[in-house]
Design a protein around this motif. Structure first.
Motif, short mmCIF file in Angstrom:
data_model
loop_
_atom_site.label_atom_id
_atom_site.label_comp_id
_atom_site.label_asym_id
_atom_site.label_seq_id
_atom_site.Cartn_x
_atom_site.Cartn_y
_atom_site.Cartn_z
N UNK A 161 13.53 88.28 13.52
CA UNK A 161 12.64 89.02 14.42
C UNK A 161 11.46 89.63 13.67
N UNK A 212 10.07 88.39 11.14
CA UNK A 212 9.17 87.31 10.74
C UNK A 212 8.50 86.64 11.92
N UNK A 213 8.85 87.04 13.11
CA UNK A 213 8.33 86.32 14.27
C UNK A 213 7.13 87.02 14.88
N UNK A 214 6.29 86.24 15.52
CA UNK A 214 5.13 86.81 16.20
C UNK A 214 4.90 86.05 17.48
N UNK A 215 5.42 86.58 18.54
CA UNK A 215 5.23 85.93 19.83
C UNK A 215 3.92 86.37 20.45
N UNK A 216 3.26 85.46 21.13
CA UNK A 216 2.07 85.86 21.90
C UNK A 216 2.44 86.98 22.85
N UNK A 217 1.61 87.98 22.92
CA UNK A 217 1.95 89.21 23.60
C UNK A 217 1.71 89.16 25.11
N UNK A 218 2.72 89.55 25.85
CA UNK A 218 2.56 90.00 27.23
C UNK A 218 1.70 89.13 28.14
#
Lengths: 165, 165
Positions: free
Chosen positions: A87, A89-95
């Motif tokens: 988590x 290390x992760x970067x999800x596109x936001x919202x």
DNA sequence: GGGCGCATGTAATGAGTTACATGATTGA
DNA sequence: TCAATCATGTAACTCATTACATGCGCCC
């Protein structure tokens, strides 16, 4: 679900606790950082137990309702670290949810559109003020809160820019 | 779900379409702004129909699989505007999931922590680059993309600050 | 004739939500 | 004595996901 598991495991890593205690702590201290609800937490604790990531011990004081005290297990600790690493290390596109409405802004009359966006602006400001009013917290939560504020401010500033067009 | 309904209603408002067409458009043009999946979209269309927000007409060309062409209804238009207003006026605190991990950062050894955050930084940069490479889009989607970029950059800058501590 | 594109879904599964149930203790 | 707090959950429901099923047409 992963972040919920991460949260519970992380809290249990510091100290074995029963469900009510966890929920209480979350509600009182972490409400702004997570949205884990009580029923969900109870269910998740049970699932974690089934997977062997936590272990339960029953406790009873006098005639009060019995407590299920959950403690993290060895494999729970391992899983915690794994989750934490992935988590972090992760970067999800936001919202996406909020962004959907932006695509259709132009379907509203200009003045109504402005009205909505202004309400939005007020809410953003309220959130920010709210977060900044909290006296600097226990250091752990602080990073999460700090990030929240940063993102909210970026959102607000962008929105103000949009309002000027 | 509201934002998914908003999306479908919004697309149908511009033009009646069948499910495949909607899914195709979303996949090709809106993948970065929404995460509505095909099966979900089909199910949602059906639910919208049950609620009377859209109407279906069957079409068949030759011997090809028949199409269910969905058109927005009067009450669909009303609902669309309502949803749009509420969502435009709303400001939810952003993205708890990722923040959870931040609370427990300190449970990792410094070097491992740095490694994870650096991976995170790379991913953020990749996302940003990816979004900025898209030639400026049809104006509607643009606001959503713009906001994404703004938020991602704020996140990145904050992260870079954290990495320096 | 083999694979891709068109066009529809279903089934199984799982997570999450709200609202409700239960029953004891403690404090005003 | 009445409400709040302690402590557990269940039930019914909704939404979403992944993987799979089906079958025709078109093009190489």
């Amino acid at each position: 679900m992963d972040h919920h598991a991460l949260l519970l495991l992380g809290l249990l890593k510091n100290q074995a606790q029963h469900g009510y205690q966890l929920n209480d702590f979350i509600e009182k201290n972490l409400a702004r950082v997570t949205n884990l609800k009580k029923a969900t937490a109870y269910a998740l604790l049970e699932r974690l137990r089934e997977s062997g990531l936590v272990a339960v011990k029953l406790e009873q004081e006098g005639n009060r309702p019995p407590r299920k005290v959950y403690a993290i297990t060895q494999s729970g600790e391992t899983e915690f670290l794994n989750l934490l690493r992935t988590e972090l290390s992760s970067a999800e596109p936001i919202s996406s949810p909020e962004s959907t409405a932006l695509m259709f802004m132009s379907e509203l009359e200009p003045d109504e559109r402005m009205a909505c966006l202004n309400i939005r602006l007020e809410k953003l400001n309220a959130h920010i003020a709210n977060l900044e009013n909290i006296p600097t917290h226990k250091s752990a939560v602080n990073f999460a809160l700090e990030r929240q504020v940063v993102l909210l401010k970026a959102d607000r500033n962008w929105l103000m820019g949009v309002l000027e067009r």
